[in-house]
Write a protein that holds these residues in place. Structure first.
Motif, mmCIF file in Angstrom:
data_model
loop_
_atom_site.group_PDB
_atom_site.id
_atom_site.type_symbol
_atom_site.label_atom_id
_atom_site.label_comp_id
_atom_site.label_asym_id
_atom_site.label_seq_id
_atom_site.Cartn_x
_atom_site.Cartn_y
_atom_site.Cartn_z
ATOM 1 N N ILE A 188 0.860 -1.099 -0.051
ATOM 2 C CA ILE A 188 0.130 0.108 0.090
ATOM 3 C C ILE A 188 0.874 1.122 0.072
ATOM 4 O O ILE A 188 1.622 1.330 0.916
ATOM 5 C CB ILE A 188 -0.895 -0.013 1.296
ATOM 6 N N GLU A 189 0.664 1.926 -1.085
ATOM 7 C CA GLU A 189 1.423 3.275 -1.183
ATOM 8 C C GLU A 189 0.756 4.353 -0.532
ATOM 9 O O GLU A 189 -0.422 4.489 -0.751
ATOM 10 C CB GLU A 189 1.658 3.516 -2.431
ATOM 11 N N ALA A 190 1.410 4.988 0.494
ATOM 12 C CA ALA A 190 0.921 6.071 1.196
ATOM 13 C C ALA A 190 1.792 7.226 1.304
ATOM 14 O O ALA A 190 2.892 7.011 1.712
ATOM 15 C CB ALA A 190 0.328 5.756 2.688
ATOM 16 N N MET A 191 1.578 8.494 0.657
ATOM 17 C CA MET A 191 2.409 9.642 0.555
ATOM 18 C C MET A 191 3.735 9.117 0.211
ATOM 19 O O MET A 191 4.936 9.302 0.823
ATOM 20 C CB MET A 191 2.499 10.100 2.102
ATOM 21 N N LYS A 192 3.903 8.520 -1.086
ATOM 22 C CA LYS A 192 5.239 8.051 -1.771
ATOM 23 C C LYS A 192 5.897 7.129 -0.821
ATOM 24 O O LYS A 192 7.094 6.783 -1.236
ATOM 25 C CB LYS A 192 6.162 9.348 -2.015
ATOM 26 N N LEU A 193 5.249 6.431 0.005
ATOM 27 C CA LEU A 193 6.128 5.353 0.851
ATOM 28 C C LEU A 193 5.349 4.212 0.742
ATOM 29 O O LEU A 193 4.175 4.195 0.641
ATOM 30 C CB LEU A 193 6.055 5.435 2.476
ATOM 31 N N PHE A 194 6.331 3.141 0.092
ATOM 32 C CA PHE A 194 5.404 1.853 -0.170
ATOM 33 C C PHE A 194 5.507 1.013 1.064
ATOM 34 O O PHE A 194 6.437 0.494 1.392
ATOM 35 C CB PHE A 194 6.260 1.284 -1.446
ATOM 36 N N ASN A 195 4.435 0.556 1.733
ATOM 37 C CA ASN A 195 4.292 -0.285 2.825
ATOM 38 C C ASN A 195 4.069 -1.727 2.374
ATOM 39 O O ASN A 195 2.904 -1.776 1.943
ATOM 40 C CB ASN A 195 3.201 0.197 3.822
ATOM 41 N N GLU A 196 4.707 -2.596 3.010
ATOM 42 C CA GLU A 196 4.469 -3.984 2.794
ATOM 43 C C GLU A 196 3.366 -4.333 3.899
ATOM 44 O O GLU A 196 3.765 -3.943 5.073
ATOM 45 C CB GLU A 196 5.714 -4.984 2.951
ATOM 46 N N ILE A 197 2.345 -4.921 3.430
ATOM 47 C CA ILE A 197 1.156 -5.455 4.383
ATOM 48 C C ILE A 197 1.799 -6.755 4.395
ATOM 49 O O ILE A 197 1.256 -7.604 3.368
ATOM 50 C CB ILE A 197 -0.112 -5.015 3.806
ATOM 51 N N GLU A 198 1.834 -7.430 5.701
ATOM 52 C CA GLU A 198 1.975 -8.654 6.019
ATOM 53 C C GLU A 198 0.765 -9.457 6.595
ATOM 54 O O GLU A 198 0.007 -8.652 7.273
ATOM 55 C CB GLU A 198 3.257 -8.878 6.861
ATOM 56 N N SER A 199 0.804 -10.635 6.614
ATOM 57 C CA SER A 199 -0.293 -11.473 7.003
ATOM 58 C C SER A 199 -0.097 -11.603 8.454
ATOM 59 O O SER A 199 0.990 -11.824 8.835
ATOM 60 C CB SER A 199 -0.339 -12.788 6.228
ATOM 61 N N GLU A 200 -1.268 -11.728 9.087
ATOM 62 C CA GLU A 200 -1.091 -12.243 10.570
ATOM 63 C C GLU A 200 -1.757 -13.634 10.909
ATOM 64 O O GLU A 200 -1.959 -14.112 11.811
ATOM 65 C CB GLU A 200 -1.827 -11.142 11.549
ATOM 66 N N ILE A 201 -2.364 -14.113 9.734
ATOM 67 C CA ILE A 201 -3.054 -15.440 9.876
ATOM 68 C C ILE A 201 -2.166 -16.249 8.735
ATOM 69 O O ILE A 201 -1.610 -15.871 8.049
ATOM 70 C CB ILE A 201 -4.602 -15.224 9.582
ATOM 71 N N SER A 202 -2.693 -17.807 9.092
ATOM 72 C CA SER A 202 -2.235 -18.726 8.056
ATOM 73 C C SER A 202 -3.513 -19.197 7.302
ATOM 74 O O SER A 202 -4.602 -19.171 7.843
ATOM 75 C CB SER A 202 -1.641 -20.089 8.754
ATOM 76 N N GLY A 203 -3.329 -19.466 6.073
ATOM 77 C CA GLY A 203 -4.567 -19.960 5.256
ATOM 78 C C GLY A 203 -4.377 -19.742 3.891
ATOM 79 O O GLY A 203 -3.287 -19.610 3.248
ATOM 80 N N THR A 204 -5.344 -19.968 3.044
ATOM 81 C CA THR A 204 -5.361 -19.648 1.759
ATOM 82 C C THR A 204 -6.267 -18.574 1.319
ATOM 83 O O THR A 204 -7.469 -18.268 1.818
ATOM 84 C CB THR A 204 -5.989 -21.190 0.924
ATOM 85 N N ILE A 205 -5.639 -17.783 0.235
ATOM 86 C CA ILE A 205 -6.508 -16.696 -0.074
ATOM 87 C C ILE A 205 -7.648 -17.185 -1.294
ATOM 88 O O ILE A 205 -7.361 -18.029 -1.858
ATOM 89 C CB ILE A 205 -5.760 -15.726 -0.849
ATOM 90 N N VAL A 206 -9.081 -16.922 -0.767
ATOM 91 C CA VAL A 206 -10.143 -17.479 -1.446
ATOM 92 C C VAL A 206 -10.653 -16.311 -2.608
ATOM 93 O O VAL A 206 -11.057 -16.533 -3.540
ATOM 94 C CB VAL A 206 -11.439 -17.668 -0.495
#
Length: 162
Positions: free
Chosen positions: A123-141
């Protein structure tokens, strides 16, 4: 002005919000400036995870009141399927990206196994690219947001089957 007086002035400046002071007397001129603080880097909070109820069954009885008796048995079946899904939401306002750069592969797509700490999007906010990490285990549906589209705080991004 002697050295002791200069040291006292420095202590006073450090305790105050004054950025700069200049003092001139018969012996000369002294200018004291506060050191500028290094820019503060704010780390993005980890995404919050919530379970959600599907909204389509709630909309169906409102859209067709004549079929309410038929929609009632169908409504419990849909939440039973969605009860086990977890929603990964956006921790900030910005622009959602599915890949770290245009020439790199997608970080997470339908069927991708995720674990705590795995980067699922940027997620880019104010020209900073922030990596969003998962807090859970699973499969993306399901991926709920289009690539390179704006997202709001707490907006659902992914549905995950634990």
């Amino acid at each position: 002005m002697d050295l002791k007086q200069i040291h006292e002035l420095i202590k006073i400046i450090n305790k105050s919000n004054i950025g700069e002071i200049s003092i001139e007397d018969k012996d000369g001129k002294v200018t004291i400036k506060q050191k500028e603080e290094a820019p503060v880097t704010v780390a993005a909070p980890a995404p919050q995870v919530y379970t959600t109820m599907p909204q389509a069954p709630a909309a169906a009885p409102q859209a067709a009141p004549a079929t309410t008796p038929q929609a009632t048995p169908a409504a419990p079946a849909a939440p039973a399927q969605a009860d086990n899904l977890i929603t990964v939401k956006s921790p900030m306002i910005g622009t959602f990206y599915r890949r770290p750069s245009p020439d790199k592969p997608v970080l997470a797509e339908v069927g991708t196994e995720i674990a705590p700490g795995k980067v699922v999007c940027i997620i880019e906010a104010m020209k900073l690219f922030n990596e969003i990490e998962s807090e859970i285990s699973g499969t993306i549906v399901k991926v709920l947001v289009e690539d390179a589209s704006p997202v709001e705080y707490d907006q659902p991004l992914f549905l995950v089957k634990p």
